[in-house]
Structures are given as structure tokens and as C-alpha cells.
Design an enzyme around this catalytic site. Structure first.
Site, PDB file in Angstrom:
ATOM      1  N   HIS A 223       1.055  -1.004   0.198  1.00 23.82           N
ATOM      2  CA  HIS A 223       0.165   0.024   0.254  1.00 23.82           C
ATOM      3  C   HIS A 223       1.243   1.788   0.095  1.00 23.82           C
ATOM      4  O   HIS A 223       2.343   1.195   0.295  1.00 23.82           O
ATOM      5  CB  HIS A 223      -0.732  -0.848   1.171  1.00 23.82           C
ATOM      6  CG  HIS A 223      -2.104   0.739   1.663  1.00 23.82           C
ATOM      7  ND1 HIS A 223      -1.683   2.431   2.197  1.00 23.82           N
ATOM      8  CD2 HIS A 223      -2.888   0.986   1.482  1.00 23.82           C
ATOM      9  CE1 HIS A 223      -2.133   3.352   1.907  1.00 23.82           C
ATOM     10  NE2 HIS A 223      -4.053   2.622   1.528  1.00 23.82           N
TER      11      HIS A 223
ATOM     12  N   ASP B 190       3.140  -4.852   7.759  1.00 18.43           N
ATOM     13  CA  ASP B 190       1.986  -3.582   8.245  1.00 18.43           C
ATOM     14  C   ASP B 190       0.205  -4.309   7.940  1.00 18.43           C
ATOM     15  O   ASP B 190       0.236  -5.370   6.621  1.00 18.43           O
ATOM     16  CB  ASP B 190       2.151  -2.676   6.475  1.00 18.43           C
ATOM     17  CG  ASP B 190       0.635  -1.839   6.034  1.00 18.43           C
ATOM     18  OD1 ASP B 190      -0.081  -1.992   6.855  1.00 18.43           O
ATOM     19  OD2 ASP B 190       1.139  -1.640   5.050  1.00 18.43           O
TER      20      ASP B 190
ATOM     21  N   GLN C  24      -4.279  -5.261   6.516  1.00 16.89           N
ATOM     22  CA  GLN C  24      -5.671  -5.836   5.762  1.00 16.89           C
ATOM     23  C   GLN C  24      -5.515  -7.357   6.839  1.00 16.89           C
ATOM     24  O   GLN C  24      -6.989  -8.057   6.525  1.00 16.89           O
ATOM     25  CB  GLN C  24      -5.409  -6.342   4.905  1.00 16.89           C
ATOM     26  CG  GLN C  24      -5.451  -4.822   3.821  1.00 16.89           C
ATOM     27  CD  GLN C  24      -7.147  -4.307   4.349  1.00 16.89           C
ATOM     28  OE1 GLN C  24      -7.811  -4.981   4.751  1.00 16.89           O
ATOM     29  NE2 GLN C  24      -7.392  -2.756   4.083  1.00 16.89           N
TER      30      GLN C  24
ATOM     31  N   LYS D  31     -10.449  -0.403  10.640  1.00 19.86           N
ATOM     32  CA  LYS D  31     -10.356  -1.858  10.082  1.00 19.86           C
ATOM     33  C   LYS D  31     -10.791  -3.516  10.400  1.00 19.86           C
ATOM     34  O   LYS D  31     -11.229  -4.565  10.824  1.00 19.86           O
ATOM     35  CB  LYS D  31      -9.417  -2.176   8.907  1.00 19.86           C
ATOM     36  CG  LYS D  31      -8.219  -1.340   8.500  1.00 19.86           C
ATOM     37  CD  LYS D  31      -8.581  -1.039   7.002  1.00 19.86           C
ATOM     38  CE  LYS D  31      -7.757  -0.407   6.209  1.00 19.86           C
ATOM     39  NZ  LYS D  31      -8.397   0.753   5.142  1.00 19.86           N
TER      40      LYS D  31
ATOM     41  N   CYS E 202      -4.970   2.109  -3.832  1.00 20.82           N
ATOM     42  CA  CYS E 202      -3.481   3.404  -2.474  1.00 20.82           C
ATOM     43  C   CYS E 202      -2.752   1.904  -2.981  1.00 20.82           C
ATOM     44  O   CYS E 202      -2.103   1.913  -2.313  1.00 20.82           O
ATOM     45  CB  CYS E 202      -3.986   3.662  -1.894  1.00 20.82           C
ATOM     46  SG  CYS E 202      -5.601   4.522  -1.251  1.00 20.82           S
TER      47      CYS E 202
END
Ligand code: C6P
Length: 415
Positions: free
Chosen positions: A132, A209, A212, A235, A373
Site C-alpha cells: 500500500h 503492515d 488488512q 479496519k 492506493c
């Protein structure tokens, strides 16, 4: 579906969970809302909305500052969430949990503190092709500032991380490896534990990261053996504007502060400032108190369902959606890695993703269209954009069927 799978489906009470989300009860353009944009942001259960209301109506106060009852209550509620977050990612101590504005700020924090103070010209940072922008641009900025070099691990035609190429890029020059746990554009799950092990052999630190991954899979930062792990509240069914950076205690202690201001100091004179101990050192200014409290309610809610149950249900739902998508004429799935979670990105012959998104909205279906993104992913697959349906545990097979019918109708319109 196997008998065991059927039994599992019956046990996972999706229709009951749906009742917990007020927005899922609404209609859009006269049709029941089918919300399939969970990777962008997830919906919020009543317990989260109630927690925000309770904070503002019963104990709104600044934290860590007041001796009065409201401030003490707010401080306790805020700090309790730190423990919940520690448990959520299995960090070894609450000192390792820093509240941020979100994943983006967490990554920028590491780039601007660890990165600026540890990297020199010629040092290397490794990311992957599926990152991302939040896990690309902060490192590019760092490279511009200190002459470090960005290296990119390619992805294969399925959208999977190419381990052999990663191994070739690793060297003693590698100082940081920053990798997404799950790709937002493809759904690929990266082998972050192995990535971290190999990076550590070269003496590099590893940032994951987890934006997600956190809604879909159990996280254990000690087992992954990563040095930093970032995720966003919104999220994981919590409020927007808040997130978490897990950082290894010795690294956080050695790094300089990210921002200066109230609450991050022990003592200030014009000659010198002594910084607070962890975690306050990295939380300058009044934080997003209500957001953190809402995040706590969201994590309690997730724990009550069980992230393993969520993962099992969602995996079946993704398989169902993938099988259904493959039956749609002219549809090509972008991202077919063996290990995938909850994301179905696709393009359809002769239908631009934006047009598809608009047509689906007329049926009350919310998907995301565009580059997500993750522009390098679009370049890699030579598409300007994709349509992306992203699932949460409150989505159903019936909603997948509605999506597929709507896609087939859209195809006919454009044929
Ligand atoms: N992806 C999506 O629609 P923030 O905005 O800081 O909460 O999260 C940024 C971010 C970082 N990494 C990954 C893998 C992400 O997916 C995101 C956010 C959203 O895919 C909005 S662009």
C-alpha cells in the site's frame, strides 16, 4: 461443501452478528445494503457506538493530567485498551503498544524515528511490489533524506511474494524490511514469519503492515518475531482516526521521539527536555481518547466471536465467492495466490471498474474500484484499476449471489 463445513456454517451465527451492526439494517437506493468494502473500512457494531456515546455523555475528560474523577475514569478506560491491544497482538508488555492515528501514522513514526536515526547513505530498505502507498512513500521520503536505497521484492503472476528474489535482495546493507501482512489490492497473505527470520539473519529490523490482517487472522508478534507491527482501528470494527504501533521495547527505548508536546515529557527546561518512559514518549498531545475507548469495545467484541472462527468462516466465504466469480464470463481475478484472505479483486472485459462500481451502487452494493492506493500492483498486472469486493464476517453467501447477479446484469448492459 463437506458435512463438517456445513456444520461449521450452521454454528457461525452470521445472521445474529449482523443484528449487531445498525448500518447493515439500512437500505440503499431501495435495496438492502450489501456492504463489500470492508478493506476500506469496516462497519461498527452497536457496542462500539455505545462506548463512544458513554464516554462523551458520562466521563469525557483529558487523560494522564487531572486528579478529578472524570479524568481518572477516562485514563483507566484508555489504559485498559492498551492491555487489550497487547493481548490482541500478543506483545510481551503494554510499554510496546503505542496509540497512533492509524497504520499510516505508525509506519511514518518508524520511518522518522528508527529510520532517521539508524540509516545512512547506501543502506537499504526492502519492501514488496504489493505494498500500500502507506508502506512505500514513508520509506521513499526517508531515502530522499538520508541517501538510503529502496529495493522492491517482485510478485509473481498470482500476486504472491517471490521469496527467492527477496533472498537475493537481502544483504548486510539491508537495514529495514517493511512488508504488508495481507495485500489490500490482491488479498495475498505474505509469509511474514519467514521474511522476518531471513531479515534478522542480516541484522535488519522488520516492520509488518497489519492493516488488512488484523480483521481476519490472529496476530502473535512474538511468534512472527517482527520488530514493529502496525494496524488501524477502523479496519477492526473500531472508530476511525486511531491505530496501533507495536514496537519491540528495546528499539522503542532507543529511538528518538516522533513528535514533541504535552504528555511525552518528564521535565522541560529551555536547555533540555527529559522524555517520558514508554509508551507516553510516543504519544505527544491529547490523543484520540474516544477512539481508543471505541477500539477497546471493538476488540472485546471480536474476542467474543473469536478471530479463529472469523477466519474459518471468511475463508469459506472467499472460496464460495471465488468459485462464483470464475463462472462470470469475461471476469479475470487479479490476485490468485494460494494463501489469500477476504479480498476478491477483478476486472471484466469491456466494463471499466468505475462504471461497474456505479452500476452496483444502484443495487445497493458497495465495492471499491480504483487502484486501492497500490498503484504499482496495477502496473504489475497492466490494468488501470480493479473492482474489489472485500468481505467481513458479517457478509453472507446470499450477498455474494446478489453481487454476482448484479455483475452479470452489468455485463449485459455493456455488451
Ligand atoms: N487501505 C483500502 O481501501 P490507514 O488509512 O492508515 O488506516 O491504513 C492505510 C493502509 C495501510 N496498509 C494497508 C495494507 C492498507 O490496506 C491500508 C488502507 C484502505 O484498501 C484504504 S486506502
Amino acid at each position: 461443501m463437506s458435512t463438517a463445513a456445513k456444520a461449521f456454517h450452521a454454528e457461525f451465527e452470521v445472521s445474529r452478528y449482523r443484528q449487531d451492526f445498525p448500518v447493515l439494517q439500512r437500505a440503499v437506493r431501495g435495496k438492502p445494503l450489501v456492504y463489500l468494502d470492508n478493506a476500506a473500512t469496516s462497519q461498527k457494531p452497536s457496542v462500539v457506538i455505545d462506548a463512544l456515546e458513554k464516554y462523551y455523555s458520562e466521563y469525557n475528560a483529558n487523560i494522564h493530567r487531572g486528579v478529578h474523577t472524570l479524568s481518572e475514569e477516562a485514563t483507566v478506560a484508555y489504559e485498559d485498551v492498551r492491555e487489550l491491544c497487547r493481548n490482541f497482538v500478543n506483545a510481551s508488555s503494554v510499554q510496546e503498544i503505542i496509540f497512533t492515528k492509524g497504520t499510516t501514522e505508525a509506519i511514518n513514526l518508524v520511518a522518522n524515528t528508527y529510520g532517521r536515526s539508524n540509516l545512512e547513505a547506501g543502506d537499504e530498505i526492502i519492501i514488496s511490489w504489493m505494498e500500500h502507498h502507506s508502506n512505500i512513500v514513508p520509506w521513499q521520503l526517508l531515502c530522499e533524506q538520508n541517501g538510503a536505497v529502496l529495493k522492491v521484492v517482485p510478485i509473481d503472476d498470482d500476486g504472491a511474494f517471490v521469496m527467492d528474489e527477496y533472498i537475493k535482495l537481502l544483504s548486510p546493507k539491508t537495514k529495514i524490511v517493511a512488508i504488508g501482512h495481507i495485500s489490500n489490492a490482491l488479498g495475498s497473505i505474505n509469509p511474514v514469519k519467514e521474511i522476518a527470520r531471513l531479515a534478522h539473519e542480516q541484522g535488519a529490523v522488520v516492520l509488518v503492515d497489519g492493516a488488512q490482517a488484523t480483521p481476519h487472522t490472529a496476530i502473535d508478534v512474538q511468534d512472527l518475531d517482527c520488530d514493529f507491527y502496525a494496524f488501524s482501528s477502523h479496519k477492526v470494527f473500531g472508530p476511525t482516526g486511531v491505530g496501533v504501533l507495536y514496537g519491540r521495547q528495546d528499539l522503542l527505548e532507543a529511538m528518538p521521539p516522533y513528535q514533541g508536546g504535552g504528555d511525552m515529557i518528564k521535565m522541560v527546561t529551555f536547555e533540555k527536555t527529559l522524555y517520558s518512559d514508554l509508551p507516553n514518549k510516543y504519544e505527544a498531545g491529547t490523543p484520540n481518547i474516544s477512539g481508543v475507548i471505541g477500539l477497546g469495545a471493538a476488540l472485546n467484541y471480536l474476542n467474543s466471536i473469536g478471530i479463529e472462527n472469523i477466519a474459518a468462516y471468511e475463508n469459506e466465504l472467499l472460496d464460495y465467492a471465488t468459485d462464483a466469480a470464475l463462472k462470470v464470463e469475461g471476469l479475470r481475478i487479479i490476485g490468485t495466490a494460494e494463501n489469500k484472505a477476504s479480498i476478491l479483486s477483478f476486472v471484466i472485459d469491456k466494463v471499466h471498474p468505475h462504471d461497474l462500481g456505479t452500476i452496483l451502487d444502484h443495487d445497493g452494493i458497495a465495492i471499491r474500484t480504483g487502484h486501492h492506493c497500490a498503484m504499482p500492483v496495477m502496473d504489475r498486472f497492466k490494468v488501470p484499476a480493479t473492482a474489489r469486493a472485500s468481505f467481513a464476517f458479517y457478509n453472507t453467501r446470499q450477498e455474494v449471489d446478489i453481487l454476482m447477479d448484479a455483475i452479470n446484469n452489468a455485463r449485459k448492459v455493456f455488451a
